[in-house]
Design a protein around this motif. Sequence first.
Motif, short mmCIF file in Angstrom:
data_model
loop_
_atom_site.label_atom_id
_atom_site.label_comp_id
_atom_site.label_asym_id
_atom_site.label_seq_id
_atom_site.Cartn_x
_atom_site.Cartn_y
_atom_site.Cartn_z
N ASP A 77 0.83 -1.20 0.00
CA ASP A 77 0.00 0.00 0.00
C ASP A 77 0.86 1.25 0.00
O ASP A 77 1.85 1.35 0.72
CB ASP A 77 -0.90 0.03 1.23
N GLY A 78 0.48 2.22 -0.84
CA GLY A 78 1.20 3.48 -0.92
C GLY A 78 1.17 4.03 -2.33
O GLY A 78 0.51 3.50 -3.22
N VAL A 79 1.91 5.12 -2.53
CA VAL A 79 1.99 5.80 -3.82
C VAL A 79 3.39 5.59 -4.39
O VAL A 79 4.39 5.80 -3.71
CB VAL A 79 1.72 7.31 -3.69
N TYR A 80 3.45 5.18 -5.65
CA TYR A 80 4.72 4.94 -6.33
C TYR A 80 4.82 5.90 -7.52
O TYR A 80 3.92 5.94 -8.35
CB TYR A 80 4.81 3.48 -6.81
N LYS A 81 5.91 6.68 -7.58
CA LYS A 81 6.11 7.66 -8.65
C LYS A 81 7.12 7.12 -9.65
O LYS A 81 8.18 6.65 -9.27
CB LYS A 81 6.63 8.97 -8.08
N GLN A 91 1.19 5.76 -9.17
CA GLN A 91 0.39 4.54 -9.07
C GLN A 91 0.15 4.29 -7.59
O GLN A 91 1.09 4.11 -6.83
CB GLN A 91 1.11 3.35 -9.71
N THR A 92 -1.13 4.29 -7.19
CA THR A 92 -1.51 4.12 -5.79
C THR A 92 -2.17 2.77 -5.58
O THR A 92 -3.02 2.38 -6.38
CB THR A 92 -2.49 5.23 -5.35
N TYR A 93 -1.80 2.08 -4.51
CA TYR A 93 -2.39 0.79 -4.14
C TYR A 93 -2.90 0.88 -2.71
O TYR A 93 -2.22 1.44 -1.84
CB TYR A 93 -1.35 -0.33 -4.20
#
Length: 149
Positions: A77-81, A91-93
């Motif tokens: 879980d989190g935001v990946y740039k 991309q957010t999970y």
Amino acid sequence: MKRILLLLTSVIFAPYAAADIMCYACGGTGEESTCLNNPDRVVKCPYECCTITRIEFIEDGTLSSFGRGCQNNCKKDGVYKTPDSTFLTYQTYCRSPKCNDGDGTEDPDGGKGDGSNEIHGIKGKSGCLAVSASFSTLLLPLLGRLILR
């Protein structure tokens, strides 16, 4: 007796094996997108997590496209740039109901309003359902082998 115990175990863990999650689902382009500013379509997703995909132009930071949905094989879980020569992709999970409700630039907060993972003021942890599903998927075959011996 063994069959009854196996059946009982299956009934107890079956809800965790089919881990549906409620997620927002929509897509759009530009800053005025309804999907970005006021998502209202919620789907019962048979996958692992809710997602947000946000793509901005690197040159001026304007929004190219934006989408909410769900998928399997999610990262933590989190935001990946991810930048490239033209775009910055976020991309957010997340794994709690309706947690994909932000603008896609910040970590998900575990859902708001109806989809909250909070019960009587006590915060739950994201991903609990996924952990339970994985645990029961591993546990059921082992219990079955032990019972049928």
